[in-house]
Design an enzyme around this catalytic site. Sequence first.
Site, PDB file in Angstrom:
ATOM      1  N   HIS A 239      -5.460  -4.029  -1.550  1.00 58.03           N
ATOM      2  CA  HIS A 239      -5.292  -3.031  -2.607  1.00 58.03           C
ATOM      3  C   HIS A 239      -5.276  -3.645  -4.005  1.00 58.03           C
ATOM      4  O   HIS A 239      -5.072  -2.934  -4.983  1.00 58.03           O
ATOM      5  CB  HIS A 239      -4.009  -2.231  -2.373  1.00 58.03           C
ATOM      6  CG  HIS A 239      -4.109  -1.293  -1.214  1.00 58.03           C
ATOM      7  ND1 HIS A 239      -4.585  -0.006  -1.335  1.00 58.03           N
ATOM      8  CD2 HIS A 239      -3.810  -1.464   0.094  1.00 58.03           C
ATOM      9  CE1 HIS A 239      -4.564   0.583  -0.149  1.00 58.03           C
ATOM     10  NE2 HIS A 239      -4.096  -0.285   0.735  1.00 58.03           N
TER      11      HIS A 239
ATOM     12  N   LYS B 219     -12.210  -0.474   0.198  1.00 59.18           N
ATOM     13  CA  LYS B 219     -11.381   0.267  -0.762  1.00 59.18           C
ATOM     14  C   LYS B 219     -12.081   0.268  -2.122  1.00 59.18           C
ATOM     15  O   LYS B 219     -13.006   1.027  -2.335  1.00 59.18           O
ATOM     16  CB  LYS B 219      -9.969  -0.309  -0.772  1.00 59.18           C
ATOM     17  CG  LYS B 219      -9.260  -0.069   0.565  1.00 59.18           C
ATOM     18  CD  LYS B 219      -7.858  -0.590   0.593  1.00 59.18           C
ATOM     19  CE  LYS B 219      -7.120  -0.160   1.853  1.00 59.18           C
ATOM     20  NZ  LYS B 219      -7.727  -0.643   3.113  1.00 59.18           N
TER      21      LYS B 219
ATOM     22  N   SER C 212       0.790  -1.229   0.000  1.00 58.96           N
ATOM     23  CA  SER C 212       0.000   0.000   0.000  1.00 58.96           C
ATOM     24  C   SER C 212       0.820   1.275   0.000  1.00 58.96           C
ATOM     25  O   SER C 212       0.318   2.331  -0.389  1.00 58.96           O
ATOM     26  CB  SER C 212      -0.939   0.010   1.210  1.00 58.96           C
ATOM     27  OG  SER C 212      -0.202  -0.028   2.422  1.00 58.96           O
TER      28      SER C 212
END
Length: 397
Positions: free
Chosen positions: A214, A244, A186
Site C-alpha cells: 500500500h 494496487k 492496510s
Amino acid sequence: MASKSLEAFLEKNIAELKAQGLYNTIEPLESSNGPVIHIKGKEFVNLSSNNYLGLSTDARLENAAIQATLKFGAGSGAVRTINGTLSLHDELEEKLAAFKHTEAAISYQSGFNCNMAAISAVMGDKDAILSDELNHASIIDGCRLTKSAVIRYAHSDMDDLRRKAREARESGKYEKMMVITDGVFSMDGDIAKLPDIAEIAETYDLITYVDDAHGTGVLGGGAGTVKHFSLSDRIDFQIGTLSKAVGVVGGYVAGRQSLIDWLKVRSRPFLFSTAATPGAVAACIAAIEVIQSSQELQDRLWEHAAYLQKGLKQLGFSVGRTETPITPCIIGDEETTQKFSRRLYEEGVYAKAIVFPTVPKGTGRVRNMPTAAHTTEMLDRALTAYEKVGRELGLIG
C-alpha cells in the site's frame, strides 16, 4: 455422495458467521473497477478499490496489454525456469529495480505469492522472525511456511521490538533473525516506523523485510515507503504488489542481486507456477513508466484523500490513525458496521465493511479508498450518504 461430516461442518460454520454478522457476500461488477461502478444495473460511487491512481482503466495500460497479447499470446505457457520467461519479464524486473532503487528485482504472479515465496526461501527452522502483530495475512502465512520461531511485537511499538530482538539475540538459539513489517498498514492507513526498525535491525543483526503493497505508487514519489524514509540501502527485502497503485496484477521482491539470484532458484512460487501473462506484464511496465514520469496522479490522490477525510471528520466520524489515503470510518460493533455498509449501498455508495477476523473484534470499520480518478462531486455524494446513514443509525449527532 458428498461427505456428511463436511456438509455438517459447512452448514454449522456458515450459519454462525451469518448470525455474527461476519459472512461476506460477493457481487460481480458489470463495469470496470473505476471511481464509479455498476452492479445489477445500478450506479455506485466506488470507495472499495485499491486502484489508487486510477491506472487499471488507463488507456496507456490497456493498449500495452493488447499489443503484448497480440505479439506474445494470451498466456506465457510455462514456469519461468523452463521457457516461460519472456523478454517482457526481464524488462519489467529491470524497471522494478530502478523504480525501487535496488540492484535487482524478481516478479511473481501476486503480492500474496511474494510473501509465500520470499520468507520461506531464506528463513528456516533454526531462525526467528519478529513480526508486527498487525501484519497482512500473507505475511503470517509466509512465516508459517518457514517453521521459524515467530515472535510477534506490539503494533509499531519500537520499545517492544527492541526488547524482543535483544532477548532473542541474547538467547543464542537462532542462526538468523528477521524483522517483518507492512510499510503501510492496510486496515488503519498508518505508516511503519522504518527508521527505528532499521536502527534496531542494525544493532541486533536482523534481516529487514518491508511489504510495501500500500506504499508503492503512493509514498516516496511513487517508489514507496522505503524511499519515503530514504532507506533504500538499509532494507534487505522490498516486497510489493502490482495490483494496487500499479493497477494490474502481480507482485515483486526488490533487493540485492545475490538475494534475487537466490529467489530465482529457491522460491517455490517462482519455480512451480506458470509465469504472469504477457498482457499483464506489459501493462505493469506501462504503469511504472507513468508513475515515474509525473507526480500528477499521486498529487491528485492525496488531494482527494484529504478532502474525504476532512469531510468525514467534520461530520463527526473517526478515521483512526491513518497517515495515508486509506480512510477507515471506525464503527466498532460488527453487526452495526455491516448494517452501515448495507445502508451506504442502498444510498449508492459502495464501501465494504471490514470486520473480524480481518480486524480485531469490536473495531469494525467501513474502509474507504479515494483514488486519483474520483472527482470532488463523487466524494460529495459519498459524504452526503455518510451523513444520512450516520444520523439514521445514531452514530453522529
